[in-house]
Design a protein around this motif. Structure first.
Motif, PDB file in Angstrom:
ATOM      1  N   LEU A 259      -3.672   5.524  -1.821  1.00 32.69           N
ATOM      2  CA  LEU A 259      -4.642   5.909  -0.803  1.00 32.69           C
ATOM      3  C   LEU A 259      -4.256   7.289  -0.290  1.00 32.69           C
ATOM      4  O   LEU A 259      -3.084   7.666  -0.340  1.00 32.69           O
ATOM      5  CB  LEU A 259      -4.655   4.873   0.315  1.00 32.69           C
TER       6      LEU A 259
ATOM      7  N   ILE B  91       0.319   5.135   0.877  1.00 32.22           N
ATOM      8  CA  ILE B  91      -0.636   6.020   1.534  1.00 32.22           C
ATOM      9  C   ILE B  91      -0.016   7.405   1.654  1.00 32.22           C
ATOM     10  O   ILE B  91       1.013   7.585   2.303  1.00 32.22           O
ATOM     11  CB  ILE B  91      -1.036   5.487   2.923  1.00 32.22           C
TER      12      ILE B  91
ATOM     13  N   PRO C   1       0.822  -1.213   0.000  1.00 30.37           N
ATOM     14  CA  PRO C   1       0.000   0.000   0.000  1.00 30.37           C
ATOM     15  C   PRO C   1       0.856   1.264   0.000  1.00 30.37           C
ATOM     16  O   PRO C   1       1.877   1.331   0.686  1.00 30.37           O
ATOM     17  CB  PRO C   1      -0.797  -0.089   1.303  1.00 30.37           C
TER      18      PRO C   1
ATOM     19  N   LEU D 113      -7.409   2.437   8.903  1.00 32.11           N
ATOM     20  CA  LEU D 113      -7.042   2.011   7.546  1.00 32.11           C
ATOM     21  C   LEU D 113      -5.903   0.994   7.583  1.00 32.11           C
ATOM     22  O   LEU D 113      -5.963  -0.045   6.927  1.00 32.11           O
ATOM     23  CB  LEU D 113      -6.643   3.222   6.699  1.00 32.11           C
TER      24      LEU D 113
END
Length: 182
Positions: free
Chosen positions: A88, A49, A47, A106
């Motif tokens: 994200l 972010i 991920p 999250l």
């Protein structure tokens, strides 16, 4: 290695603030490291972010912040590390990436256990974010060559504090791997 996420702090910036001209040279120096980490995270599926200040624009969203930054005085500092469609985005209003944001939720939802922190400003937002990550029991890796500072002496002290008091691992970009949380 625990599932990790790359956290890019405050890089979507118009550079229209009091410390901007002092900060810009350090951002230029940090950009290659941030871009490398970003590429590595995207390739691994980890991920990515972005946690970014809203600059007091309470009606804005990440697209508006990005558009303003790309129209700003230093577009060349934003463009190479801009979010893609899979990134994200979390808006923050204070120094820490966790303070009054949904980031902890999250990260839990994604199964992330380790944060790789990069961005700006080392002696402010990075320091407070590393502390908040540590007290939430996340592993913290700080990419020291992918950070920008306003005051080099304070940044050095902040890095020492992160390492000593927050168990942060200080690593060069070349020594950081990212594993997907998926």
């Amino acid at each position: 290695m625990a599932p990790a996420a790359l956290i890019i702090i405050d890089m979507i910036n118009t550079y229209d603030h009091e410390d901007a001209e002092t900060l810009v040279p350090a951002v230029r120096k940090a950009l290659p490291g941030i871009a490398t980490l970003l590429k590595r995270a995207r390739e691994s599926g980890a991920p990515v972010i972005y946690v970014n200040d809203n600059f007091g624009q309470w009606r804005s969203h990440h697209g508006e912040l990005l558009d303003a930054a790309l129209r700003g005085r230093h577009r060349e500092l934003v463009e190479p590390v801009s979010p893609d469609e899979d990134s994200l985005f979390v808006i923050k209003a204070r120094h820490s990436i966790f303070y009054e944001t949904p980031l902890a939720y999250l990260l839990g939802d994604l199964g992330v256990e380790q944060l790789v922190l990069c961005g700006q400003v080392t002696e402010q937002c990075l320091l407070y974010s590393a502390l908040d990550a540590h007290i939430r029991h996340f592993g913290v890796v700080v990419s020291f060559d992918a950070l920008a500072h306003i005051d080099a002496h304070l940044a050095d002290a902040a890095l020492r504090m992160m390492q000593r008091n927050m168990a942060a691992q200080l690593r060069s970009t070349g020594d950081i791997t990212l594993d997907s949380a998926a």
